[in-house]
Design an enzyme around this catalytic site. Structure first.
Site, PDB file in Angstrom:
ATOM      1  CB  SER A 165     -20.434  -7.459 -26.824  1.00 43.83           C
ATOM      2  OG  SER A 165     -19.612  -8.379 -26.116  1.00 43.83           O
ATOM      3  N   GLY A 166     -20.869 -10.509 -28.061  1.00 38.48           N
ATOM      4  CA  GLY A 166     -20.163 -11.567 -28.780  1.00 38.48           C
ATOM      5  C   GLY A 166     -18.743 -11.751 -28.304  1.00 38.48           C
ATOM      6  N   GLY A 167     -18.271 -10.850 -27.411  1.00 39.49           N
ATOM      7  CA  GLY A 167     -16.955 -10.996 -26.813  1.00 39.49           C
ATOM      8  C   GLY A 167     -16.941 -12.163 -25.840  1.00 39.49           C
ATOM      9  CB  VAL A 168     -14.155 -13.994 -24.194  1.00 39.18           C
ATOM     10  CG1 VAL A 168     -13.510 -12.836 -23.452  1.00 39.18           C
ATOM     11  CG2 VAL A 168     -14.020 -15.275 -23.374  1.00 39.18           C
ATOM     12  CB  CYS A 191       5.224  -4.158   0.002  1.00 41.83           C
ATOM     13  SG  CYS A 191       5.999  -2.557  -0.365  1.00 41.83           S
ATOM     14  N   GLY A 225       0.830  -1.203   0.000  1.00 38.39           N
ATOM     15  CA  GLY A 225       0.000   0.000   0.000  1.00 38.39           C
ATOM     16  C   GLY A 225       0.862   1.249   0.000  1.00 38.39           C
ATOM     17  CB  SER A 236     -21.343 -10.885 -23.643  1.00 40.19           C
ATOM     18  OG  SER A 236     -20.851 -11.026 -24.958  1.00 40.19           O
ATOM     19  CE  LYS A 267     -11.235 -10.347 -20.844  1.00 42.23           C
ATOM     20  NZ  LYS A 267     -12.489 -10.051 -21.602  1.00 42.23           N
TER      21      LYS A 267
END
Length: 522
Positions: A226-229, A83, A57, A231, A378
């Site tokens: 949208s046809g993207g991965v 950290c 942080g 959706s 993703k």
């Protein structure tokens, strides 16, 4: 709906917090983000994870007066401090943390202290540092594990309890053997068993669908497709529960690539999804006339999308006598994380962005959100897509921005500029496929410049447009490097574009990384 995982990553504002969760899952261990308030509240209810990871942080332990004893008083709980998290361990257990005269930023070499070792990790290796404060005096209950090339403490381990600290960031790619170090903590120090796999991801996502829709007598699910991965996988997953009760609307705003039209037709023919295309090209192009400023174009595209989508939904409901109850969104875990305000004293207490895949629709249309992928990254969504039987090429398509070609046409958007970008983009796409380079780059596209240059075509002077080819490699879009493509490939693409796309005399290749540039030009 919060599903507790075996690893809780307590967020202190580090820009790398997401990476801790990703790397943990890659190692086969379920992990989730927790704010300090989340953690305290869960402990008060008697809930505990198998281990805690305290993130880095921007704040200083000198300025932070928060009482963390509720964490460290859990005598059996394994804790990894990274950290700032290591500095908290050092301060709490009686060590001395001081502001350093020497900051350590970027790549740094570290070495094991005499007598220390971790299987699979060499005696000396390179890591990624980002700090000025450091633990100057080691707590008596700890022993030194790693020392930096500046002779500063880079790692420490408790002599009896399962407590470990790294002053560097093992979660980032720049830290060599970072996964080995995290694995050492999870499997040797915390003694965790692996509990995260493709099967677990699928079952959890299906469970989200069942629980979200469970209270509805007749759920009707609406998907802005949208046809993207994201959706595609979300819709395929939800369709296993909703069957005929899900409807996908694909809005053609006129700012699509030629490959998108081909892709959506493939999905209509080769999946069981009910996809309806809404032709709204003229609505968007009329609304965009005269607009040149990037944000003004983005906002107009978003506004018109909502208007078109809402109108279509009301028309569909009236025509079929149904009422939609839920909006399906491909929200991913990074979107959820970015929407959380950490509420940390002395830390970052602002929301990075308010996430909404389809801005304004649930509020205006009184729809409940269905987000089956909200616990996934993703790469996990892609793996799930393959697990669901979707074609590899469908789930590994390059990302495409929401405003489409609207952010790849600089200046005012018109039909001629759209034609030039569509056809040049298609040539780039075809050659990436033909030459087997499509998976060699994370994202590839062309950009229209409102700039004309002198050229020669057919022994005559040509005064036509310049076009940019942009290709980058990235794992998450947060940072990106320009793709080092063979000159022969770039030459082929350039020749095809200038020969086949009317109105282009010059092609340039963008070699800017992110930062300082962004992936898209607008």
């Amino acid at each position: 709906m919060k599903m507790k995982k075996q690893i809780w990553v307590v967020d202190f504002g580090s820009q790398y917090t997401q990476l801790i969760i990703r790397k943990s899952r890659e190692l086969g261990h379920s992990a989730e983000l927790m704010t300090l308030d989340d953690c305290r509240e869960a402990f008060m209810k008697g809930e505990t994870p198998k281990c805690l990871v305290l993130s880095g942080g921007p704040q200083s332990v000198f300025e932070d007066q928060t009482d963390y004893s509720f964490i460290f008083d859990q005598i059996e709980l394994p804790v990894l401090g990274i950290c700032y998290g290591m500095q908290l361990l050092g301060k709490y257990f009686g060590g001395v943390v001081e502001k350093g005269l020497i900051g350590e930023y970027g790549n740094a070499d570290v070495a094991f202290s005499p007598g220390e070792e971790i299987s699979g990790v060499p005696a000396k290796f390179s890591v990624w540092m980002s700090h000025s404060d450091h633990v100057k005096v080691l707590p008596k209950s700890f022993r030194p594990l790693l020392i930096s090339h500046n002779q500063l403490l880079a790692g420490m381990i408790h002599k009896e309890r399962p407590l470990l600290g790294f002053q560097f960031h093992p979660e980032v790619e720049h830290s060599h053997f970072g996964k080995n170090l995290l694995s050492y903590f999870y499997e040797k120090v915390a003694e965790l068993k692996k509990d995260w796999s493709s099967k677990e991801m699928l079952n959890e996502s299906l469970d989200i669908v069942r629980k979200t829709l469970g209270a509805e007598k007749e759920p009707n699910v609406l998907c802005a497709f949208s046809g993207g991965v994201d959706s595609l996988v979300a819709a395929t997953l939800a369709s296993k529960i909703t069957n005929e009760k899900m409807h996908c609307f694909f809005v053609d705003n006129g700012l699509l690539r030629l490959q998108d039209y081909q892709h959506i037709e493939l999905l209509k023919k080769n999946t069981y999804l009910k996809i309806e295309i809404i032709d709204a090209k003229h609505i968007f192009l009329d609304a965009l006339k005269g607009l040149q400023e990037p944000e003004a174009k983005r906002k107009m595209i978003g506004k018109k999308f909502i208007e078109v989508f809402e109108s279509k939904v009301h028309e569909y409901e009236s025509r079929h006598g149904i009422k939609f109850t839920h909006l399906l969104q491909g929200t991913l875990y990074p979107d959820v994380i970015e929407s959380i305000s950490p509420h940390l004293k002395g830390g970052k207490s602002v929301t990075i962005k308010s996430h909404h895949n389809v801005g304004g629709l649930p509020e205006r249309m009184k729809l409940k959100l269905l987000e089956p992928l909200r616990n996934l990254f993703k790469d996990e969504v892609r793996a799930m897509g393959l697990h669901l039987g979707l074609h590899h090429d469908w789930v590994y398509r390059h990302p495409f921005p929401g405003p489409g070609l609207g952010v790849r046409i600089l200046g005012e958007i018109n039909t001629d500029a759209i034609r030039i970008v569509q056809h040049s983009d298609q040539i780039l796409y075809e050659e990436l496929k033909n030459q087997n380079y499509y998976q060699a780059t994370w994202q590839a596209f062309t950009v229209f410049l409102p700039v004309k240059t002198v050229g020669v075509k057919g022994d005559e002077r040509a005064y036509e447009n310049a076009l940019v080819v942009r290709m980058v490699n990235s794992s998450d879009g947060m940072t990106a490097e320009w793709t080092r493509m063979p000159y022969e490939f770039l030459d082929l693409v350039s020749r095809r574009i200038t020969n086949e796309v009317k109105g282009v005399t010059r092609v340039v290749y963008d070699i800017t990384s992110k930062p300082p540039g962004t992936i898209e030009w607008e």
